[in-house]
Design an enzyme around this catalytic site. Structure first.
Site, PDB file in Angstrom:
ATOM      1  N   HIS A   1       0.847  -1.181   0.000  1.00 29.10           N
ATOM      2  CA  HIS A   1       0.000   0.000   0.000  1.00 29.10           C
ATOM      3  C   HIS A   1       0.894   1.246   0.000  1.00 29.10           C
ATOM      4  O   HIS A   1       2.126   1.151   0.133  1.00 29.10           O
ATOM      5  CB  HIS A   1      -0.941   0.011   1.199  1.00 29.10           C
ATOM      6  CG  HIS A   1      -2.137  -0.881   1.014  1.00 29.10           C
ATOM      7  ND1 HIS A   1      -3.115  -0.635   0.078  1.00 29.10           N
ATOM      8  CD2 HIS A   1      -2.515  -2.025   1.656  1.00 29.10           C
ATOM      9  CE1 HIS A   1      -4.035  -1.572   0.138  1.00 29.10           C
ATOM     10  NE2 HIS A   1      -3.689  -2.444   1.085  1.00 29.10           N
TER      11      HIS A   1
ATOM     12  N   ASP B   1      -0.347   7.140  -3.447  1.00 26.01           N
ATOM     13  CA  ASP B   1      -1.457   6.782  -4.329  1.00 26.01           C
ATOM     14  C   ASP B   1      -1.772   7.869  -5.350  1.00 26.01           C
ATOM     15  O   ASP B   1      -1.943   7.588  -6.538  1.00 26.01           O
ATOM     16  CB  ASP B   1      -2.718   6.509  -3.506  1.00 26.01           C
ATOM     17  CG  ASP B   1      -2.694   5.133  -2.861  1.00 26.01           C
ATOM     18  OD1 ASP B   1      -1.819   4.330  -3.196  1.00 26.01           O
ATOM     19  OD2 ASP B   1      -3.560   4.871  -2.011  1.00 26.01           O
TER      20      ASP B   1
END
Length: 381
Positions: free
Chosen positions: A132, A162
């Site tokens: 992540h 992200d």
């Protein structure tokens, strides 16, 4: 198909739904006028919260297809024949196993730009490993120096990896490849990896490190809280101000407005930075955030209040620019950036999973959509 109002009007995008940076990239393209069709599995389950408030799904219809059904795969391939861009964010090899890899799609549409969004990239020893945002920026070299704690790094939610190093670079790559394809007539694959984008974001800091003006420890540099004139300070009401007058003339304006002309040490007297920090800390705690915001409004002291999202939309400057807008009861960022001749416009709100299956597939020229729904290859939400 929908007709976008922005500079990407006429660009057609097929999005294979994922989480985080993938839908953010598709949203950005839709915000700028592209006709994006979102393909997701029946039932959705790619939203981080209630679907009706998932702003990352705004601006494009949702089509539910069961990609385990061969007719659903054929439908995607047919959509790709009509598209300029295809976006997917699965682990390396997953799209190929579904029959939707670059070889299959580019054979159908040689001009296609195939955008791939992953954390580690399409190759390398960690390509197939789960991860992540936090992991990607950690390995990329950008997390280590973040935060104002000497004891441990601090991370900015998932904004840096992200969306900063991920979706932003995917969109840059897709648009660059799209421009090139219109010259060459050939599409290509865009391998957008968060580790690559996050590292690229740190180019300036890498140069500063090489030049000896940045250090590989926290709270020791010019931009990480090491300098007392580039930091966040608490006010009398427990709120905060962002203070960043790096240039001498702006620093002079800061100390003047604080009434510290005679008390503040020279800006670049590093030996007295501790003293300067103490003076700034004490002075800012004498008034509330709102009071200080009034003092510094419209000045070059480089001081601004630190606001939560619920208040940012009401800030006079952002309100005047329309940076935040309200649609269907949801306060959300307006499309960015701005264009003088082909302004972008906010499209439809968050989509229901599969809520536009029949309408969107028909608009894209898919024949006998009802038969697909009856067979279970497609689902009308």
């Amino acid at each position: 198909m929908t007709t976008g109002a922005g500079p990407l009007a006429g660009v057609r995008v097929v999005e294979l739904a994922g989480i985080g940076p993938g839908p953010h990239a598709a949203m950005l393209l839709a915000d700028l006028g592209a006709d994006v069709i979102r393909i997701e599995r029946p039932g959705g389950a790619t939203s981080a919260g209630p679907r009706e408030s998932d702003l990352l799904t705004r601006g494009r219809p949702s089509v539910a297809l069961d990609l385990k059904h061969p007719d659903a795969v054929v439908t995607v391939l047919t959509l790709v024949e009509r598209a300029d861009v295809f976006l997917e964010g699965m682990r390396p090899g997953a799209a190929e196993r579904a029959g939707l890899g670059p070889d299959e799609l580019l054979a159908r549409n040689p001009r296609l730009v195939y955008g791939r969004m992953t954390g580690w990239g399409q190759d390398g020893p960690w390509a197939s490993v789960a991860g992540h945002d936090l992991n990607y920026i950690g390995v990329a070299g950008v997390l280590h120096g973040l935060g104002q704690s000497a004891d441990r790094p601090q991370f900015p939610a998932n904004l840096l990896g992200d969306f900063g190093g991920g979706s932003t670079y995917l969109v840059i790559g897709v648009l660059a490849a799209l421009l090139e394809a219109r010259t060459s007539g050939q599409g290509q694959v865009v391998d957008a990896a968060i580790v690559d984008g996050a590292a690229h974001l740190g180019t300036m800091l890498a140069g500063m490190l090489a030049g000896g003006v940045q250090h590989e420890r926290r709270v020791a540099g010019l931009l990480d809280g090491g300098a007392p004139f580039y930091d966040v300070y608490e006010t009398a009401d427990g709120r905060h101000l962002s203070v960043g007058p790096l240039e001498p003339q702006f620093y002079a304006e800061l100390v003047r407005l604080l009434g510290l002309d005679d008390a503040a040490p020279d800006q670049w007297d590093v030996a007295r930075w501790g003293e300067l920090r103490e003076r700034l800390t004490a002075r800012f705690k004498e008034r509330t955030q709102a009071e200080w915001a009034e003092v510094f409004a419209g000045t070059d002291a480089c001081v601004a209040p630190v606001l939560p999202v619920s208040e940012a939309a009401r800030h006079p400057h952002l309100a005047a620019r329309g940076t935040w807008v309200e649609r269907d009861g949801l306060t959300q960022p307006a499309p960015a950036p701005r264009f003088s001749r082909t302004p972008a416009a906010l499209g439809a709100g968050p989509s229901v999973a599969g809520g536009s299956t029949r309408e969107a597939l028909t608009a894209w020229g898919i024949e006998d959509v009802d038969a697909l729904i009856d067979s279970g290859a497609a689902v009308q939400g």
